[in-house]
Design a protein around this motif. Sequence first.
Motif, mmCIF file in Angstrom:
data_model
loop_
_atom_site.group_PDB
_atom_site.id
_atom_site.type_symbol
_atom_site.label_atom_id
_atom_site.label_comp_id
_atom_site.label_asym_id
_atom_site.label_seq_id
_atom_site.Cartn_x
_atom_site.Cartn_y
_atom_site.Cartn_z
ATOM 1 N N SER A 1 0.802 -1.212 0.000
ATOM 2 C CA SER A 1 0.000 0.000 0.000
ATOM 3 C C SER A 1 0.833 1.258 0.000
ATOM 4 N N SER A 2 2.157 1.162 0.022
ATOM 5 C CA SER A 2 3.011 2.342 0.101
ATOM 6 C C SER A 2 3.197 2.953 -1.277
ATOM 7 N N LEU A 3 3.520 4.248 -1.272
ATOM 8 C CA LEU A 3 3.783 4.958 -2.524
ATOM 9 C C LEU A 3 5.028 4.411 -3.198
ATOM 10 N N ALA A 4 6.047 4.079 -2.419
ATOM 11 C CA ALA A 4 7.280 3.528 -2.992
ATOM 12 C C ALA A 4 7.004 2.212 -3.714
ATOM 13 N N THR A 5 6.179 1.355 -3.116
ATOM 14 C CA THR A 5 5.854 0.072 -3.758
ATOM 15 C C THR A 5 5.078 0.284 -5.043
ATOM 16 N N ILE B 1 14.784 1.242 -7.977
ATOM 17 C CA ILE B 1 14.734 1.239 -6.512
ATOM 18 C C ILE B 1 15.479 2.445 -5.955
ATOM 19 N N PHE B 2 16.669 2.699 -6.509
ATOM 20 C CA PHE B 2 17.444 3.856 -6.044
ATOM 21 C C PHE B 2 16.690 5.159 -6.308
ATOM 22 N N GLN B 3 16.119 5.292 -7.507
ATOM 23 C CA GLN B 3 15.408 6.520 -7.842
ATOM 24 C C GLN B 3 14.187 6.721 -6.944
ATOM 25 N N VAL B 4 13.446 5.609 -6.670
ATOM 26 C CA VAL B 4 12.267 5.728 -5.813
ATOM 27 C C VAL B 4 12.669 6.166 -4.409
ATOM 28 N N ARG B 5 13.700 5.510 -3.866
ATOM 29 C CA ARG B 5 14.143 5.863 -2.521
ATOM 30 C C ARG B 5 14.692 7.290 -2.474
ATOM 31 N N PHE B 6 15.467 7.640 -3.480
ATOM 32 C CA PHE B 6 16.037 8.988 -3.517
ATOM 33 C C PHE B 6 14.942 10.029 -3.713
ATOM 34 N N GLY B 7 13.988 9.720 -4.605
ATOM 35 C CA GLY B 7 12.931 10.687 -4.887
ATOM 36 C C GLY B 7 11.968 10.876 -3.728
ATOM 37 N N LEU B 8 11.725 9.796 -2.948
ATOM 38 C CA LEU B 8 10.783 9.881 -1.836
ATOM 39 C C LEU B 8 11.465 10.206 -0.509
#
Length: 457
Positions: free
Chosen positions: A4-8, A187-194
């Motif tokens: 349910s997370s935005l990152a997922t 994965i890196f972009q999602v973590r970095f962006g969020l």
Amino acid sequence: MRGSSLATRLFLSATAWVVVILVITGVVLSSVYRSATERSFDRRLNLYLRTLVAEVATPDEPAEQQFQSLGEPLFELPLSGWYWQIVRSNEKGETRASRSLWDKKLPKLEQQGAELTGAGIRLGYIDGPEGQTLRVVERPVDLGADGKFLVSVAGDASEIFDEIRNFDYYLGGTFAALGIVLLLTTIFQVRFGLAPLKRISESIADIRSGRAERLEGEFPVEIAPLARETNALIDANREIVERARTHVGNLAHAIKTPLSIIVNEASAHAVDPFAGKVLEQAFVMRDQVTHHLERARIAARVTIVGTVTEVSPAIEALCRTMEKIHRDRDIAIEVRVDPRAKFRGERQDLEEMAGNLVDNACKWASSQVRIEVLVEPPVEPVAGSLLRIVVDDDGRGLSVAERAQISRRGQRLDESKPGSGLGLSIVVDLAALYGGSLVLADAPIGGLRAELVLPGI
């Protein structure tokens, strides 16, 4: 990353697009390479076909010298997979073929419905003498009076299939590695962006726990409005709380003065039954007003975000005060406080709740009062810890019915003890406003146990 997370959601959507794009690209590249391999193979077959057509067009050449210029030893090996065949269109259907064809014949593409290309040839696949798949190029030749001929050249199509299979193998491996790299990059972009959202979440948690008062630091352009609005909401909340406190204080003063006058006037005529009734109801009104004003004041304080109180100093100061108040009764107060204990609320509320419980224990204790403050881990990972304050005395204790009665608003069991009778009621109300509770039970040392559960950090 939870589902349910935005990152997922971002990761799964990016993964789906990467897989779709790589699959489509792989299919297109494989198809293009297949066509290129077939064209290369067809050029080789066409070279042999043109040589055979040239030989057919010169029938005056001696038979022993015809078809010697192909230069391909595979046409001489029996059933090698490389064949040529010339069929004359006459009643006898005379046929000449390569030695490799032995006594077999090649099927005609014309009979399979293959159409002539712009170059006047037919291309396709057929089953060979040994069951292998052959790539065939076929051309009709019309020599006028010399007759009509159908010239065919076939080659083993396994060369084509092997080339395509090897290409697909390396293409699949390359795209698999590329897909893994792209997913790791995603994965890196999602973590970095969020990361700014995570920083805001941590900052809000710091505000709730009292470690910060506002969202501080620089945020990206897309997140900056959220930070500004959150800070504005916190400021507005504090202003509302301050106004509520002011109004509650003004209301308390406005009501207490008329009530005091009524009580004084009724007391001056105490012998009058009517005055006695007025005095009785005035006391009830005063208790009710005090109770509800106290609740309003408490509710206003509880709405403040980010207030945290160290429990140990507050409890120790409270015990020193109680020892002085009850010095003549020689009550021994034993205190054990977990140094990690912190209360998510204002100190004066903690002192009011604990003070009522300790004062009540000291009033009813024979000689001993025990206070223990415990910190319990959170029930859920996202929740805070629990603060448990246990106050025991060695007095006479209370029955189940008396425990229910004493926690009701304004109820008292013994008028000989000083107090308004609102203490435990205020504790119950204040604990409920903080999301806590008060439980009365039997104490191990023989009297009453009051167990107060409050939110920690």
